[in-house]
Design a protein around this motif. Structure first.
Motif, PDB file in Angstrom:
ATOM      1  N   TYR A 116       0.836  -1.203   0.000  1.00 10.24           N
ATOM      2  CA  TYR A 116       0.000   0.000   0.000  1.00 10.24           C
ATOM      3  C   TYR A 116       0.873   1.257   0.000  1.00 10.24           C
ATOM      4  CZ  TYR A 116      -3.982  -2.951   1.470  1.00 10.24           C
ATOM      5  OH  TYR A 116      -4.964  -3.904   1.566  1.00 10.24           O
ATOM      6  N   ALA A 117       1.876   1.262   0.876  1.00 16.81           N
ATOM      7  CA  ALA A 117       2.717   2.460   1.030  1.00 16.81           C
ATOM      8  C   ALA A 117       3.496   2.766  -0.238  1.00 16.81           C
ATOM      9  CB  ALA A 117       3.666   2.266   2.213  1.00 16.81           C
ATOM     10  N   THR A 121       1.390   7.194  -2.544  1.00 20.82           N
ATOM     11  CA  THR A 121       2.478   8.047  -2.023  1.00 20.82           C
ATOM     12  C   THR A 121       2.093   9.515  -1.911  1.00 20.82           C
ATOM     13  OG1 THR A 121       3.367   8.303  -4.266  1.00 20.82           O
ATOM     14  CG2 THR A 121       4.250   6.488  -2.926  1.00 20.82           C
ATOM     15  N   ALA A 122       0.872   9.877  -2.321  1.00 15.47           N
ATOM     16  CA  ALA A 122       0.476  11.297  -2.338  1.00 15.47           C
ATOM     17  C   ALA A 122      -0.198  11.664  -1.021  1.00 15.47           C
ATOM     18  CB  ALA A 122      -0.461  11.573  -3.505  1.00 15.47           C
ATOM     19  N   PRO A 123       0.439  12.491  -0.190  1.00 10.98           N
ATOM     20  CA  PRO A 123      -0.167  12.862   1.090  1.00 10.98           C
ATOM     21  C   PRO A 123      -1.503  13.586   0.955  1.00 10.98           C
ATOM     22  CG  PRO A 123       2.163  13.428   1.043  1.00 10.98           C
ATOM     23  CD  PRO A 123       1.789  13.046  -0.353  1.00 10.98           C
ATOM     24  N   LYS A 124      -1.724  14.260  -0.176  1.00 12.80           N
ATOM     25  CA  LYS A 124      -2.970  15.020  -0.335  1.00 12.80           C
ATOM     26  C   LYS A 124      -4.158  14.123  -0.657  1.00 12.80           C
ATOM     27  CE  LYS A 124      -0.910  19.433  -1.670  1.00 12.80           C
ATOM     28  NZ  LYS A 124      -0.867  20.517  -2.701  1.00 12.80           N
ATOM     29  N   LYS A 125      -3.900  12.898  -1.080  1.00 17.50           N
ATOM     30  CA  LYS A 125      -4.984  11.956  -1.364  1.00 17.50           C
ATOM     31  C   LYS A 125      -4.610  10.575  -0.836  1.00 17.50           C
ATOM     32  CE  LYS A 125      -8.320  10.580  -4.843  1.00 17.50           C
ATOM     33  NZ  LYS A 125      -8.721  10.578  -6.276  1.00 17.50           N
ATOM     34  N   ILE A 155       0.999   2.480   9.703  1.00 18.40           N
ATOM     35  CA  ILE A 155       0.118   3.074   8.684  1.00 18.40           C
ATOM     36  C   ILE A 155       0.178   4.590   8.749  1.00 18.40           C
ATOM     37  CG2 ILE A 155      -2.303   3.368   7.997  1.00 18.40           C
ATOM     38  CD1 ILE A 155      -2.752   0.456   9.075  1.00 18.40           C
ATOM     39  N   ALA A 156       0.059   5.124   9.961  1.00 17.65           N
ATOM     40  CA  ALA A 156       0.055   6.579  10.134  1.00 17.65           C
ATOM     41  C   ALA A 156       1.378   7.209   9.706  1.00 17.65           C
ATOM     42  CB  ALA A 156      -0.247   6.920  11.591  1.00 17.65           C
ATOM     43  N   PRO A 159       3.460   8.266   4.253  1.00 17.37           N
ATOM     44  CA  PRO A 159       2.956   9.553   3.742  1.00 17.37           C
ATOM     45  C   PRO A 159       1.661   9.443   2.943  1.00 17.37           C
ATOM     46  CG  PRO A 159       5.320   9.377   3.399  1.00 17.37           C
ATOM     47  CD  PRO A 159       4.864   8.037   3.872  1.00 17.37           C
ATOM     48  N   GLY A 160       1.477   8.355   2.199  1.00 14.60           N
ATOM     49  CA  GLY A 160       0.297   8.238   1.353  1.00 14.60           C
ATOM     50  C   GLY A 160      -0.829   7.406   1.928  1.00 14.60           C
ATOM     51  N   LEU A 161      -0.731   7.092   3.223  1.00 17.28           N
ATOM     52  CA  LEU A 161      -1.754   6.304   3.879  1.00 17.28           C
ATOM     53  C   LEU A 161      -2.368   7.069   5.036  1.00 17.28           C
ATOM     54  CD1 LEU A 161       0.016   2.799   4.060  1.00 17.28           C
ATOM     55  CD2 LEU A 161      -1.335   3.776   2.184  1.00 17.28           C
ATOM     56  N   ARG A 162      -3.594   6.718   5.371  1.00 17.81           N
ATOM     57  CA  ARG A 162      -4.292   7.324   6.510  1.00 17.81           C
ATOM     58  C   ARG A 162      -4.833   6.198   7.373  1.00 17.81           C
ATOM     59  NH1 ARG A 162      -9.724   7.848   7.193  1.00 17.81           N
ATOM     60  NH2 ARG A 162     -10.429   9.372   8.772  1.00 17.81           N
TER      61      ARG A 162
END
Length: 352
Positions: A116-117, A121-125, A155-156, A159-162
């Motif tokens: 997933y990571a 990779t996009a922190p905005k999405k 996960i947190a 950068p691209g995961l929430r």
């Protein structure tokens, strides 16, 4: 078209029963402040997913990526995919799906998390990832609240995961143990600065006990829309709630006490349940479907005061509705004896 016009074997879905099952479940959830995110694996029909949303469901659950893609094609826009997605091909499809819908997934190990990571990779999405927890069903899931915390922190940190919360498929009749497990995990996460936004539990057998998992914020029932022989055996409603039947024809009566249906394992599935046999023949409830070969249903009539003749058509409540859905290209949606619609099962066979 009426039932008499349908060739057998065929799947019948009673719309009156479907609508009653959906309304009852949504009323229960509303009364207990619980959000419903129904699982579409049972019906595999976008039209029923939309009906669930119209009643108040917050989104849908799809078990496999192909199933989620088919639902997106059918216009569904909020999809939870509680399954470890592994491999470059599937991750590329997952990324494409995330461009089309609001998507969340689960993870229970570092290998899946790394995939997933690397893909998102996009922190905005970011991709929303919940930690799957094994609260006693012995399927997937981290084994302890401490492992849930460690995975949530990983996960947190990507950068691209929430981090989206916790998810479990609880064991049947295991509400107390599930509640204790998830409560402990929530406490650890909150203390670490990662309070879980969602705590998702699921399953139809425990649907009307879902409020006993007090820490859960949403529930993911699937089979409740149709019910089946297995659900009745587990205590979910009665025979009058079973919306799916397989219409079958008696093609042989080799002996006085044995009948053969034109519906075998390719129509009824070979799944077993706590009740004996492979389905309930509604007109002959004392009959037992003792075995299934591919195209033959073997029926023991010895306990029946009345017995069907060759050529007679019967309706069978299957043991497991979800599997039957995946065996047919389409289903007949009926009210009474009138066919309202012939619906194509758009996510049939979407196992990858």
């Amino acid at each position: 078209m009426t039932l008499d016009d349908i060739d057998t074997p065929a799947v019948l879905i009673d719309l009156d029963r479907v609508e009653a099952n959906l309304a009852r479940a949504q009323s229960y959830a509303d009364a207990h402040g619980l959000r419903l995110r129904p699982h579409v694996k049972t019906h595999k029909l976008p039209r029923f997913a939309r009906a669930q949303l119209a009643l108040g469901a917050i989104g849908i659950t799809a078990q496999k990526l192909g199933e989620a893609e088919a639902m997106a094609d059918g216009g569904l826009t909020d999809i939870f995919l509680p399954y470890n997605i592994i491999g470059p091909a599937k991750l590329a499809r997952l990324a494409a799906l995330a461009e089309r819908v609001t998507l969340s997934v689960t993870c229970d190990n570092a290998t899946v998390l790394a995939g997933y990571a690397a893909t998102f990779t996009a922190p905005k999405k970011p991709l929303t990832v919940l930690v799957e927890c094994d609260t006693g069903a012995n399927r997937c899931g981290v084994q302890t609240p401490e492992e849930a915390l460690a995975l949530a922190q990983a996960i947190a940190a990507a950068p691209g995961l929430r981090f989206g919360g916790l998810m479990t498929y609880p064991p049947r009749d295991g509400e107390a143990a599930t509640d204790a497990w998830l409560t402990a995990a929530r406490a650890l996460l909150t203390e670490a600065g990662l309070p879980p936004p969602v705590i998702s539990a699921g399953g139809s057998p425990g649907l009307y006990r879902a409020h006993l998992v007090t820490v859960a914020t949403e529930h993911r029932p699937g089979t409740y829309i149709y019910s089946d022989r297995m659900q009745v055996a587990f205590g979910l409603g009665s025979w009058d709630d079973c919306a799916m039947t397989v219409l079958a024809t008696v093609v042989s009566r080799p002996t006085e006490t044995r009948a053969i249906l034109d519906s075998g394992s390719k129509a009824l599935s070979a799944d077993l349940c706590p009740l004996p046999g492979h389905g309930r023949i509604t007109a002959y409830p004392d009959a037992v479907i003792t075995g299934l070969s591919e195209e033959h249903g073997h029926v023991d009539l010895s306990a029946c005061p009345d017995r069907p003749a060759v050529g007679e058509r019967v309706r069978v409540i299957p043991n497991h509705a979800c599997v039957v859905t995946n065996l047919f290209d389409r289903v007949h949606l009926i009210r009474g004896t009138v066919v309202q619609e012939l619906a194509s099962i758009t996510s049939r066979g979407k196992l990858a």
